[in-house]
Design a protein around this motif. Structure first.
Motif, PDB file in Angstrom:
ATOM      1  N   ALA A   1       6.244  10.518   6.240  1.00 41.31           N
ATOM      2  CA  ALA A   1       6.294  10.060   4.850  1.00 41.31           C
ATOM      3  C   ALA A   1       7.457   9.114   4.611  1.00 41.31           C
ATOM      4  CB  ALA A   1       6.388  11.259   3.911  1.00 41.31           C
TER       5      ALA A   1
ATOM      6  N   PRO B   1       2.525  10.681  12.016  1.00 42.22           N
ATOM      7  CA  PRO B   1       2.709  10.355  10.590  1.00 42.22           C
ATOM      8  C   PRO B   1       4.089  10.774  10.086  1.00 42.22           C
ATOM      9  CG  PRO B   1       0.601  11.438  10.968  1.00 42.22           C
ATOM     10  CD  PRO B   1       1.389  11.592  12.235  1.00 42.22           C
TER      11      PRO B   1
ATOM     12  N   ARG C   1       0.854  -1.188   0.000  1.00 40.15           N
ATOM     13  CA  ARG C   1       0.000   0.000   0.000  1.00 40.15           C
ATOM     14  C   ARG C   1       0.887   1.234   0.000  1.00 40.15           C
ATOM     15  NH1 ARG C   1      -3.056   0.857   5.538  1.00 40.15           N
ATOM     16  NH2 ARG C   1      -3.795  -1.287   5.284  1.00 40.15           N
ATOM     17  N   GLY C   2       0.291   2.416  -0.003  1.00 46.99           N
ATOM     18  CA  GLY C   2       1.061   3.649   0.043  1.00 46.99           C
ATOM     19  C   GLY C   2       1.634   3.893   1.423  1.00 46.99           C
ATOM     20  N   THR C   3       2.233   5.069   1.576  1.00 45.78           N
ATOM     21  CA  THR C   3       2.885   5.403   2.848  1.00 45.78           C
ATOM     22  C   THR C   3       1.995   6.237   3.758  1.00 45.78           C
ATOM     23  OG1 THR C   3       3.880   7.405   1.889  1.00 45.78           O
ATOM     24  CG2 THR C   3       5.151   5.349   1.745  1.00 45.78           C
ATOM     25  N   SER C   4       0.708   6.356   3.428  1.00 45.50           N
ATOM     26  CA  SER C   4      -0.162   7.223   4.226  1.00 45.50           C
ATOM     27  C   SER C   4      -0.332   6.747   5.657  1.00 45.50           C
ATOM     28  CB  SER C   4      -1.545   7.329   3.568  1.00 45.50           C
ATOM     29  OG  SER C   4      -2.156   6.054   3.468  1.00 45.50           O
ATOM     30  N   SER C   5      -0.115   5.441   5.892  1.00 41.22           N
ATOM     31  CA  SER C   5      -0.250   4.902   7.250  1.00 41.22           C
ATOM     32  C   SER C   5       1.083   4.817   7.978  1.00 41.22           C
ATOM     33  CB  SER C   5      -0.880   3.503   7.197  1.00 41.22           C
ATOM     34  OG  SER C   5      -2.159   3.544   6.618  1.00 41.22           O
ATOM     35  N   ASP C   6       2.187   5.202   7.323  1.00 40.79           N
ATOM     36  CA  ASP C   6       3.511   5.062   7.923  1.00 40.79           C
ATOM     37  C   ASP C   6       3.754   6.118   8.998  1.00 40.79           C
ATOM     38  OD1 ASP C   6       3.669   3.161   5.972  1.00 40.79           O
ATOM     39  OD2 ASP C   6       5.562   3.857   5.122  1.00 40.79           O
TER      40      ASP C   6
END
Length: 226
Positions: A96, A94, A75-80
């Motif tokens: 990036a 959060p 998935r993308g990095t929006s949850s990182d």
């Protein structure tokens, strides 16, 4: 409706069978050994239909607080970012470009808090399960033997020979006795736990590793239990 936990997967064993006296005694102390250690380093693998999450960090089993870094998988990095949690709250920071390991001293700002969800979130279910894997006293071995605890086989994890067992329920989650799978060493050390969150097709896996445990520094707004 609370997440339903079910046993999943095989262990390459000839089980299941009833536990021997030695096995039930080792299973009875495995959560207590985590508490005795104060904290353990963990890797929590959380499934998800839109991509999974991996939390790499530590749990303080006396303070009942966890801390680590979250990375999305597939998935993308929006949850990182960084994460710290207690039995009732989750705080996220959060990022990036989240690091591989969370810094020993967490940032003092940039955190967002929310309540830990008791249902509907595979991540929150996994975080709650991880916190529940430490106990300030051994489980009752006699009750374990009576509630359907079983031996499923033997495996090797990072050079350690372990027994695979099912046994005590996850604390606070009724009806899960005998449905959570534990990988337990000869001295009762817990090496892995695997359960399934009912809303997800793949299991949550909590692995304990040899990284040194570093005491967790609470972020603003987090009050560890003492």
């Amino acid at each position: 409706m609370a997440a339903v936990l079910i046993a999943v997967g095989g262990s390459g064993s000839s089980g299941p069978r009833a536990l021997t006296a030695d096995e039930v005694n080792r299973l009875a102390i495995t959560r207590f050994r985590n508490y005795q250690a104060r904290g353990r380093t963990v890797t929590i693998t959380v499934p998800g239909t839109a991509g999974g999450l991996t939390v790499t960090g530590a749990v303080d089993y006396r303070g009942k607080v966890g801390y680590g870094v979250v990375h999305g998988t597939g998935r993308g990095t929006s949850s990182d970012g960084l994460i710290q949690w207690t039995a009732g709250s989750v705080f996220v920071h959060p990022m990036a470009h989240a690091p591989d390991r969370a810094p020993a001293s967490p940032p003092r700002s940039g955190w967002y808090g929310r309540r830990l969800q008791s249902a509907g979130s595979a991540l929150d279910s996994a975080l709650a399960i991880a916190l529940g894997l430490g106990l300030d006293r051994p489980d009752n071995a006699q009750l374990l033997a009576q509630n359907g605890a079983s031996w499923w086989g033997r495996e090797e994890i990072d050079g350690h020979r372990v027994d695979v067992m099912t046994g005590p329920s996850v604390p606070g989650r009724s009806g899960t006795a005998g449905t959570v799978r534990y990988w337990v060493g000869p001295d009762g050390t817990m090496y892995r736990v695997r359960v399934s969150v009912g809303s997800e097709p793949q299991p949550v896996v909590i692995g304990f590793d040899a990284r040194a445990y570093v005491p967790i520094v609470p972020v603003p707004g987090v009050t560890p239990a003492r």
